[in-house]
Scaffold this motif. Structure first.
Motif, mmCIF file in Angstrom:
data_model
loop_
_atom_site.group_PDB
_atom_site.id
_atom_site.type_symbol
_atom_site.label_atom_id
_atom_site.label_comp_id
_atom_site.label_asym_id
_atom_site.label_seq_id
_atom_site.Cartn_x
_atom_site.Cartn_y
_atom_site.Cartn_z
ATOM 1 N N VAL A 279 0.839 -1.194 0.000
ATOM 2 C CA VAL A 279 0.000 0.000 0.000
ATOM 3 C C VAL A 279 0.873 1.244 0.000
ATOM 4 N N ILE A 280 0.477 2.227 -0.826
ATOM 5 C CA ILE A 280 1.072 3.557 -0.767
ATOM 6 C C ILE A 280 -0.068 4.569 -0.676
ATOM 7 N N VAL A 307 -0.296 2.888 -14.303
ATOM 8 C CA VAL A 307 -0.407 4.341 -14.382
ATOM 9 C C VAL A 307 -1.441 4.794 -13.350
ATOM 10 N N VAL A 308 -1.094 5.827 -12.605
ATOM 11 C CA VAL A 308 -1.936 6.339 -11.521
ATOM 12 C C VAL A 308 -2.232 7.815 -11.794
ATOM 13 N N ASP A 320 7.274 -2.190 -14.065
ATOM 14 C CA ASP A 320 7.590 -3.562 -13.656
ATOM 15 C C ASP A 320 7.049 -3.856 -12.258
ATOM 16 N N VAL A 321 5.748 -3.706 -12.090
ATOM 17 C CA VAL A 321 5.151 -3.855 -10.761
ATOM 18 C C VAL A 321 5.173 -5.296 -10.266
ATOM 19 N N VAL A 322 5.291 -6.266 -11.167
ATOM 20 C CA VAL A 322 5.338 -7.668 -10.730
ATOM 21 C C VAL A 322 6.585 -7.926 -9.890
ATOM 22 N N ASN A 323 7.722 -7.375 -10.318
ATOM 23 C CA ASN A 323 8.988 -7.613 -9.621
ATOM 24 C C ASN A 323 9.395 -6.469 -8.702
ATOM 25 N N SER A 324 8.911 -5.253 -8.982
ATOM 26 C CA SER A 324 9.400 -4.093 -8.227
ATOM 27 C C SER A 324 8.311 -3.370 -7.449
ATOM 28 N N SER A 325 7.076 -3.815 -7.542
ATOM 29 C CA SER A 325 5.915 -3.170 -6.903
ATOM 30 C C SER A 325 5.966 -1.660 -7.119
ATOM 31 N N PHE A 326 6.123 -0.863 -6.053
ATOM 32 C CA PHE A 326 6.081 0.593 -6.187
ATOM 33 C C PHE A 326 7.471 1.243 -6.213
ATOM 34 N N SER A 327 8.530 0.465 -6.385
ATOM 35 C CA SER A 327 9.877 1.039 -6.250
ATOM 36 C C SER A 327 10.364 1.759 -7.507
ATOM 37 N N LYS A 328 9.869 1.388 -8.702
ATOM 38 C CA LYS A 328 10.316 2.038 -9.941
ATOM 39 C C LYS A 328 9.269 3.046 -10.400
ATOM 40 N N VAL A 329 9.285 4.226 -9.822
ATOM 41 C CA VAL A 329 8.297 5.238 -10.158
ATOM 42 C C VAL A 329 8.862 6.185 -11.213
#
Length: 474
Positions: A279-280, A307-308, A320-329
């Motif tokens: 969650v963010i 995209v948000v 790459d949300v499968v491997n990095s979730s929210f880290s690669k913004v």
């Protein structure tokens, strides 16, 4: 970066709606009779005339040189509410031979003389039809349910994996609950039924939220504004989901799905494991979110991004949300855009370079296209355009079934069809065909390019857009 003129995208058609639509008021269909995609738009207002013309179908009229049309249609089961209902959301599941359409509306029954108010009931109608036409000859099956909860929007998923082909509608409501309606139709009966609480927990564990980040003292639980689901192309037994609340919280979840191969007369047992749920939080409501792949082709070897769109912080993309979730913004370059509230977005390959671009629609009446720059690690503005009202929704469809997508722009009370410039398309086709002929002469590829094709998978051959992508990648 190459300059991207907006002249290649032009408005081919526009129509004024008889009422006002909302951000959940449009959905894409596939007309099985015309073999082309269409858009269903719901618009309601307080006057009786608008309610009689509540639903419109945006399509091309093949009998009139492919001109855009938006005839009104009536859906069965709503006739008795023609003067007293308001559509909250509409969503469809376009399948090969039928459309499953879910309409959520409030039925204002009758006025109470003592309280001087209307008795309101929430209803969910689910339809099954090969197409939605103005002619009454098209067979339409439907089920209607009056529900005790208050729905906010609707999306779709599969009960297990896409191979099982068991569709469900996911309907968020107040108190941050998600109600799940399963397709249990037979050859003789069209039927959707709601899953029990235990079944929902077992099959969709990502919707059992941690209430600690939702609850606030003396405040009701926030509403779910958006919910999106995507099945990982290169691992079809994994499901991604993203949920956005009105308080700015977003949950990203990944689940693993296992379906038993036992030969039983009933549906095969499904086991779902929650791999992660993170969650963010943003400062303000999230107006829309959407999963998409970086590449428009070769989906087995591409990243899945999220995209948000936010009301206060513009737009962010998580790679790459499968491997990095929210880290690669990755942020958007909004330096050339006035301060604005983004209401919606669409993702597709605009310039046919095999990479997906993002189009946003804003409250201050504009759409803008952005392209990812790997050098700067930012999404840069390609072009922008003004409209006569807040942009509520964007739909990417192939209205003419020629393999080239059109962009449907839905504002408060109007609909616009944006098309590619034909000269631009002809130039791209010519370049790729010459490249194909050159490879033939040098002993390369021998498969001739397709003339056209379908976007819905009715034909095993490549469609025009797929071939352009393939040539560009070569």
């Amino acid at each position: 970066m190459e300059v991207h003129p907006k002249s290649w995208l032009w408005e081919g058609f526009s129509v004024k709606l008889d009422g006002i639509t909302n951000v959940y008021g449009s959905t894409k269909l596939f007309n099985c009779n015309r073999k082309a995609e269409e858009v269903l738009v719901a618009a309601t207002d307080s006057n009786e005339k608008a309610l009689e013309n509540c639903f419109r179908i945006v399509r091309f009229d093949r009998a009139d040189n492919l001109r855009g049309t938006a005839p009104t249609v009536e859906l069965p089961g709503l006739t008795e509410f023609q003067s007293s209902f308001t559509v909250l959301a509409v969503h469809s599941i376009p399948k090969k031979d039928v459309n499953l359409i879910c309409v959520i509306f409030i039925n204002q029954v009758e006025e109470d003389p003592e309280n001087e108010s209307l008795d309101q009931k929430c209803c969910i109608n689910i339809y099954s039809a090969p197409s939605v036409d103005d002619a009454a000859s098209t067979p339409v099956d439907y089920v209607e349910q009056v529900v005790t909860f208050n729905p906010t929007n609707v999306t779709d998923a599969f009960l297990g994996t896409p191979e099982d082909d068991q569709n469900v509608f996911l309907i968020p409501c107040e108190n941050s609950d998600v109600h799940i309606f399963r397709n249990c139709s037979t050859d003789q009966l069209f039927k959707f039924s709601e899953l029990s609480h235990d079944e929902s927990q077992k099959l969709f564990p990502e919707f059992q939220f941690d209430r600690r980040f939702l609850e606030q003292v003396d405040q009701p639980l926030p509403l779910i504004m958006w919910l999106d689901v995507m099945y990982v192309p290169f691992a079809e037994h994994k499901r991604l989901s993203a949920i956005a609340w009105e308080n700015g919280n977003i949950q990203l979840a990944l689940t693993s799905i296992t379906t038993s191969q036992e030969n039983t007369t009933e549906s095969p047992p499904i086991a779902v494991e929650l791999l992660f749920a993170k969650v963010i939080c943003f400062d303000g409501p999230v107006t829309q979110l959407r999963f998409f792949t970086s590449k428009a082709v070769d989906l087995g070897n591409t990243e899945i991004n999220l995209v948000v769109c936010t009301a206060l912080e513009f737009v962010y993309v998580y790679h790459d949300v499968v491997n990095s979730s929210f880290s690669k913004v990755v942020p958007f370059d909004d330096s050339s855009i006035e301060a604005d509230c983004v209401l919606c977005c669409a993702v597709y390959d605009i310039d046919m370079d095999c990479q997906n671009e993002i189009v946003i629609g804003t409250f201050y009446q504009q759409i803008a296209a952005f392209k990812f720059s790997p050098v700067k690690n930012i999404y840069e503005l390609m072009w922008e355009r003004k409209y006569p009202g807040p942009v509520r929704a964007l739909e990417v469809v192939d209205l003419s079934n020629d393999g080239v997508h059109d962009l449907i722009v839905v504002t408060n009370n109007s609909v616009h069809i944006m098309q590619h410039n034909i000269a631009y398309i002809a130039q791209i086709c010519k370049q790729n065909l010459l490249a194909f002929v050159k490879r033939l002469e040098t002993g390369g590829e021998t498969t001739p390019p397709p003339v056209g094709g379908l976007n819905k998978g009715e034909d095993d051959s490549l469609n025009a857009t797929a071939y352009l992508h393939k040539e560009a990648s070569n």
